[in-house]
Design an enzyme around this catalytic site. Structure first.
Site, PDB file in Angstrom:
ATOM      1  N   HIS A   1       0.874  -1.200  -0.073  1.00  0.00           N
ATOM      2  CA  HIS A   1      -0.249  -0.090  -0.043  1.00  0.00           C
ATOM      3  C   HIS A   1       0.827   1.206  -0.119  1.00  0.00           C
ATOM      4  O   HIS A   1       1.925   1.323   0.658  1.00  0.00           O
ATOM      5  CB  HIS A   1      -1.012   0.206   1.342  1.00  0.00           C
ATOM      6  CG  HIS A   1      -2.055  -1.145   1.011  1.00  0.00           C
ATOM      7  ND1 HIS A   1      -3.073  -0.819   1.809  1.00  0.00           N
ATOM      8  CD2 HIS A   1      -2.255  -2.144   0.681  1.00  0.00           C
ATOM      9  CE1 HIS A   1      -3.974  -1.791   1.489  1.00  0.00           C
ATOM     10  NE2 HIS A   1      -3.261  -2.641   0.823  1.00  0.00           N
TER      11      HIS A   1
ATOM     12  N   TYR B   1      -8.976   4.830   8.171  1.00  0.00           N
ATOM     13  CA  TYR B   1      -8.998   5.414   9.552  1.00  0.00           C
ATOM     14  C   TYR B   1      -9.904   6.253   9.506  1.00  0.00           C
ATOM     15  O   TYR B   1      -9.789   7.522   9.218  1.00  0.00           O
ATOM     16  CB  TYR B   1      -7.705   5.859   9.918  1.00  0.00           C
ATOM     17  CG  TYR B   1      -6.770   4.625  10.326  1.00  0.00           C
ATOM     18  CD1 TYR B   1      -5.793   4.272   9.395  1.00  0.00           C
ATOM     19  CD2 TYR B   1      -6.137   4.290  11.644  1.00  0.00           C
ATOM     20  CE1 TYR B   1      -4.728   3.419   9.273  1.00  0.00           C
ATOM     21  CE2 TYR B   1      -5.184   3.286  11.635  1.00  0.00           C
ATOM     22  CZ  TYR B   1      -4.521   2.907  10.813  1.00  0.00           C
ATOM     23  OH  TYR B   1      -3.549   1.699  10.858  1.00  0.00           O
TER      24      TYR B   1
ATOM     25  N   PRO C   1      -3.245  -0.291  19.160  1.00  0.00           N
ATOM     26  CA  PRO C   1      -2.866  -0.836  17.793  1.00  0.00           C
ATOM     27  C   PRO C   1      -3.125   0.422  16.838  1.00  0.00           C
ATOM     28  O   PRO C   1      -3.064   0.053  15.561  1.00  0.00           O
ATOM     29  CB  PRO C   1      -3.856  -2.040  17.596  1.00  0.00           C
ATOM     30  CG  PRO C   1      -4.896  -1.621  18.637  1.00  0.00           C
ATOM     31  CD  PRO C   1      -4.200  -0.732  19.885  1.00  0.00           C
TER      32      PRO C   1
ATOM     33  N   LYS D   1       1.732  -0.600  15.190  1.00  0.00           N
ATOM     34  CA  LYS D   1       3.258  -0.737  15.625  1.00  0.00           C
ATOM     35  C   LYS D   1       3.598  -1.968  16.085  1.00  0.00           C
ATOM     36  O   LYS D   1       4.824  -2.564  16.273  1.00  0.00           O
ATOM     37  CB  LYS D   1       3.851   0.501  16.378  1.00  0.00           C
ATOM     38  CG  LYS D   1       3.800   1.693  15.591  1.00  0.00           C
ATOM     39  CD  LYS D   1       4.956   1.861  14.595  1.00  0.00           C
ATOM     40  CE  LYS D   1       5.046   2.739  13.550  1.00  0.00           C
ATOM     41  NZ  LYS D   1       4.773   2.343  12.105  1.00  0.00           N
TER      42      LYS D   1
ATOM     43  N   TYR E   1       4.501   6.190  10.066  1.00  0.00           N
ATOM     44  CA  TYR E   1       3.482   5.079   9.859  1.00  0.00           C
ATOM     45  C   TYR E   1       4.355   4.087   9.101  1.00  0.00           C
ATOM     46  O   TYR E   1       4.405   2.812   9.446  1.00  0.00           O
ATOM     47  CB  TYR E   1       2.395   5.734   9.157  1.00  0.00           C
ATOM     48  CG  TYR E   1       1.314   4.526   8.976  1.00  0.00           C
ATOM     49  CD1 TYR E   1       0.424   4.248  10.035  1.00  0.00           C
ATOM     50  CD2 TYR E   1       1.126   3.765   7.759  1.00  0.00           C
ATOM     51  CE1 TYR E   1      -0.633   3.470  10.047  1.00  0.00           C
ATOM     52  CE2 TYR E   1       0.297   2.703   7.639  1.00  0.00           C
ATOM     53  CZ  TYR E   1      -0.683   2.553   8.753  1.00  0.00           C
ATOM     54  OH  TYR E   1      -1.644   1.719   8.765  1.00  0.00           O
TER      55      TYR E   1
HETATM   56  P1  FAD Z   1       3.195 -12.288  21.074  1.00  0.00           P
HETATM   57  O1  FAD Z   1       2.614 -12.485  19.754  1.00  0.00           O
HETATM   58  O2  FAD Z   1       1.986 -12.197  22.133  1.00  0.00           O
HETATM   59  O3  FAD Z   1       3.963 -13.824  21.308  1.00  0.00           O
HETATM   60  C1  FAD Z   1       3.980 -14.471  22.578  1.00  0.00           C
HETATM   61  C2  FAD Z   1       4.266 -15.951  22.647  1.00  0.00           C
HETATM   62  O4  FAD Z   1       4.534 -16.305  23.962  1.00  0.00           O
HETATM   63  C3  FAD Z   1       2.710 -16.307  22.583  1.00  0.00           C
HETATM   64  O5  FAD Z   1       2.605 -17.443  21.548  1.00  0.00           O
HETATM   65  C4  FAD Z   1       2.204 -17.061  23.757  1.00  0.00           C
HETATM   66  O6  FAD Z   1       1.411 -18.105  23.652  1.00  0.00           O
HETATM   67  C5  FAD Z   1       3.507 -17.339  24.263  1.00  0.00           C
HETATM   68  N1  FAD Z   1       3.729 -17.387  25.640  1.00  0.00           N
HETATM   69  C6  FAD Z   1       3.158 -16.589  26.895  1.00  0.00           C
HETATM   70  N2  FAD Z   1       3.406 -17.063  28.093  1.00  0.00           N
HETATM   71  C7  FAD Z   1       4.381 -18.014  27.744  1.00  0.00           C
HETATM   72  C8  FAD Z   1       5.009 -19.224  28.667  1.00  0.00           C
HETATM   73  N3  FAD Z   1       4.892 -18.795  30.165  1.00  0.00           N
HETATM   74  N4  FAD Z   1       5.467 -20.003  28.378  1.00  0.00           N
HETATM   75  C9  FAD Z   1       5.724 -20.016  26.801  1.00  0.00           C
HETATM   76  N5  FAD Z   1       5.107 -19.413  26.066  1.00  0.00           N
HETATM   77  C10 FAD Z   1       4.591 -18.458  26.447  1.00  0.00           C
HETATM   78  N6  FAD Z   1      -0.911  -4.971  16.848  1.00  0.00           N
HETATM   79  C11 FAD Z   1      -1.150  -4.236  15.920  1.00  0.00           C
HETATM   80  O7  FAD Z   1      -0.370  -3.326  15.255  1.00  0.00           O
HETATM   81  N7  FAD Z   1      -2.459  -4.359  15.237  1.00  0.00           N
HETATM   82  C12 FAD Z   1      -3.478  -4.877  16.070  1.00  0.00           C
HETATM   83  O8  FAD Z   1      -4.529  -5.279  15.357  1.00  0.00           O
HETATM   84  C13 FAD Z   1      -3.088  -6.005  16.997  1.00  0.00           C
HETATM   85  N8  FAD Z   1      -4.165  -6.733  17.647  1.00  0.00           N
HETATM   86  C14 FAD Z   1      -3.810  -7.375  18.561  1.00  0.00           C
HETATM   87  C15 FAD Z   1      -5.081  -8.209  19.311  1.00  0.00           C
HETATM   88  C16 FAD Z   1      -4.675  -8.758  20.471  1.00  0.00           C
HETATM   89  C17 FAD Z   1      -5.632  -9.814  21.080  1.00  0.00           C
HETATM   90  C18 FAD Z   1      -3.503  -8.783  20.900  1.00  0.00           C
HETATM   91  C19 FAD Z   1      -2.975  -9.588  22.308  1.00  0.00           C
HETATM   92  C20 FAD Z   1      -2.310  -7.971  20.356  1.00  0.00           C
HETATM   93  C21 FAD Z   1      -2.691  -7.346  19.141  1.00  0.00           C
HETATM   94  N9  FAD Z   1      -1.597  -6.432  18.693  1.00  0.00           N
HETATM   95  C22 FAD Z   1      -1.959  -5.673  17.523  1.00  0.00           C
HETATM   96  C23 FAD Z   1      -0.195  -6.557  19.249  1.00  0.00           C
HETATM   97  C24 FAD Z   1       0.692  -7.564  18.311  1.00  0.00           C
HETATM   98  O9  FAD Z   1      -0.122  -8.485  17.764  1.00  0.00           O
HETATM   99  C25 FAD Z   1       1.750  -7.638  18.938  1.00  0.00           C
HETATM  100  O10 FAD Z   1       2.447  -6.729  19.235  1.00  0.00           O
HETATM  101  C26 FAD Z   1       2.682  -8.845  18.841  1.00  0.00           C
HETATM  102  O11 FAD Z   1       2.005 -10.095  18.867  1.00  0.00           O
HETATM  103  C27 FAD Z   1       3.765  -8.918  19.446  1.00  0.00           C
HETATM  104  O12 FAD Z   1       4.841 -10.135  19.152  1.00  0.00           O
HETATM  105  P2  FAD Z   1       5.418 -10.975  20.265  1.00  0.00           P
HETATM  106  O13 FAD Z   1       5.999 -11.913  19.687  1.00  0.00           O
HETATM  107  O14 FAD Z   1       6.229  -9.775  21.196  1.00  0.00           O
HETATM  108  O15 FAD Z   1       4.270 -11.361  21.449  1.00  0.00           O
HETATM  109  C1  DHB Z   2      -4.582  -3.589  11.139  1.00  0.00           C
HETATM  110  C2  DHB Z   2      -4.263  -3.692  12.316  1.00  0.00           C
HETATM  111  C3  DHB Z   2      -3.901  -2.329  12.982  1.00  0.00           C
HETATM  112  O1  DHB Z   2      -3.733  -2.097  14.337  1.00  0.00           O
HETATM  113  C4  DHB Z   2      -3.756  -1.171  12.289  1.00  0.00           C
HETATM  114  O2  DHB Z   2      -3.470   0.062  12.830  1.00  0.00           O
HETATM  115  C5  DHB Z   2      -3.919  -1.430  10.825  1.00  0.00           C
HETATM  116  C6  DHB Z   2      -4.325  -2.637  10.391  1.00  0.00           C
HETATM  117  C7  DHB Z   2      -4.918  -4.847  10.580  1.00  0.00           C
HETATM  118  O3  DHB Z   2      -5.276  -5.861  11.097  1.00  0.00           O
HETATM  119  O4  DHB Z   2      -5.040  -5.040   9.196  1.00  0.00           O
END
Ligand code: FAD
Ligand code: DHB
Length: 393
Positions: A72, A201, A294, A298, A387
């Site tokens: 995009h 948005y 979100p 980021k 962004y």
């Molecule tokens: P995570 O993806 O959370 O991975 C952590 C992993 O550790 C998981 O698989 C978990 O199961 C595992 N874990 C936890 N505790 C333990 C343990 N004790 N032992 C072993 N494993 C464990 N960001 C956006 O930009 N846009 C969005 O729309 C958006 N939606 C989101 C919706 C939800 C419900 C959540 C929770 C987050 C969302 N985020 C979004 C944020 C984005 O998804 C996260 O920033 C990203 O997943 C971070 O990656 P990570 O690997 O740090 O953590």
């Molecule tokens: C999506 C999620 C976000 O948090 C955002 O700012 C833009 C797009 C998505 O899930 O596609």
């Protein structure tokens, strides 16, 4: 069980770190509390910054992303019934974003790791991290009801906001910064052709925020601002479509075709940072160390940026014995983290209806700021370069 780097969590941070370490010749074991099926189906973020795409492609993990990701060059800001395009690529020196679901990144990285003979222990929960002050830290974990220990040289806490790693940092050595927001996001995945080619948005005067994103030419991802305590039962499908229609409405008449909703969930909104992101031989990365609301897209990008720095620091440590980059890990990452914290807070504050804004003062500021962003090249550039992701922070 023994390894060089014990990685807790198979989200984007843990899996990318394992991938980068394999390429650097450093051994690791990944422990993941959930099943492979669960982590591959967990629908979350969808926007990859240019730097995240470059990292995946340059390390041979971007083949499917290049084929299926949607590039995009702009986004739309919509308010007072009118859309305004922010030309991201034009304003950011040719950079763009790619829409590619987080669970697709996760699937690709799991496949690559397993194909390379790497270890990921699914259904394995880390319960404690010990000895981070020593040169032999240990991760205690439970698998098939048995207690086991992973002996490591370093531990990477990539276990998200609710994991065990952050709590293993001594409270006296760290400081946490925290902010909650008085709203949440209701997110849906729908079998619907996207109603727009670019992300929208939207800010509605009374109802607040809505976002139109997508996953493919036939799957849309939509979000709307809701109360943080709202049960999903209060959101039957027809209420969701009605609410989205109202929030995206324009003077020219904008229509969402609607369609079957495949998935829905509520995500709380929070800003959080722990400083430093490291103590002794425990290094936190991704959501384990920081959370952003979100709105700036980021979260996943910060997780990938952290582990890029961390993998390079481990590479140097094992190649030359120097821990120089490990010692500067936290400081290096926190510069990017705080930039993303600010941008995410700013986008969130500009685009949501605040329930405590009784007199409407905050709303007036928001409209003024939105008008400024769409009329001033300087303001639009600020949005665009943050962004798509700043190259230097
Ligand atoms: P995570 O993806 O959370 O991975 C952590 C992993 O550790 C998981 O698989 C978990 O199961 C595992 N874990 C936890 N505790 C333990 C343990 N004790 N032992 C072993 N494993 C464990 N960001 C956006 O930009 N846009 C969005 O729309 C958006 N939606 C989101 C919706 C939800 C419900 C959540 C929770 C987050 C969302 N985020 C979004 C944020 C984005 O998804 C996260 O920033 C990203 O997943 C971070 O990656 P990570 O690997 O740090 O953590
Ligand atoms: C999506 C999620 C976000 O948090 C955002 O700012 C833009 C797009 C998505 O899930 O596609």
């Amino acid at each position: 069980m023994r390894t060089q780097v014990g990685i807790i969590g198979a989200g984007p941070a843990g899996l990318m770190l394992a991938h980068l370490l394999t390429r650097a010749g450093v051994e690791s074991v990944v422990l993941e509390s959930r099943s492979r099926d669960y982590v591959e189906k967990r629908v979350r973020a969808g926007v990859l910054e240019q730097g995240s795409v470059d990292l995946l492609v340059q390390t041979d993990a971007g083949e499917r992303l290049l084929r299926e990701g949607l590039i995009h060059h702009g986004i739309e800001l919509r308010f007072e019934g009118q859309g305004h395009r922010i030309p991201l690529t034009e304003l950011s020196g040719g950079r763009s974003i790619t829409v590619y679901g987080q669970q697709e990144v996760v699937k690709d990285l799991i496949r690559i790791r397993l194909a390379a003979g790497g270890e990921i222990l699914f259904d394995t929960e880390a319960t404690a991290i010990e000895g981070i002050d020593s040169d032999r830290p240990r991760v205690r974990f439970t698998r098939e009801s048995a207690e086991e220990t992973l002996e490591c040289e370093y531990v990477a806490g990539c276990d998200g906001f609710w994991g065990v790693s952050r709590g293993a940092l001594p409270a006296s050595a760290v400081r946490a910064y925290d902010r909650e927001y008085p709203f949440a996001w209701l997110g849906i995945l729908a079998s619907m052709k996207p109603a727009s080619e670019e992300l929208i948005y939207s800010y509605h005067d009374d109802l607040g925020f809505a976002l139109h994103s997508m996953r493919s030419p036939v799957i849309s991802r939509l979000y709307l601002q809701c109360r943080p305590d709202e049960p999903l039962e209060e959101w039957p499908d027809d209420r969701i479509w009605h609410e989205l229609e109202m929030r995206f409405a324009t003077a020219e008449g904008f229509e969402l075709s609607g369609g079957p909703i495949l998935e829905k969930g509520v995500t709380a909104m929070r800003s959080f940072v722990v400083e430093p992101m490291q103590y002794g031989r425990l290094f936190l990365a991704g959501d384990a160390a920081h959370i952003v609301p979100p709105t700036g897209a980021k979260g996943m990008n910060l997780a990938l940026a952290d582990v890029k720095v961390l993998a390079e620091a481990f590479r140097e440590r094992y190649a030359s014995g120097s821990d120089r980059l490990l010692r500067s890990y936290s400081e290096t990452c926190l510069r990017r983290v705080w930039r993303a914290e600010h941008f995410s807070w700013w986008m969130t504050s500009m685009l949501h209806r605040f329930p405590d804004d009784v007199g409407g003062y905050q709303h007036k500021l928001q409209i003024s700021q939105l008008r400024y962003v769409i009329t001033s090249k300087a303001a639009a550039t600020t949005l665009a370069e943050n962004y798509v992701g700043l190259q230097t922070v």
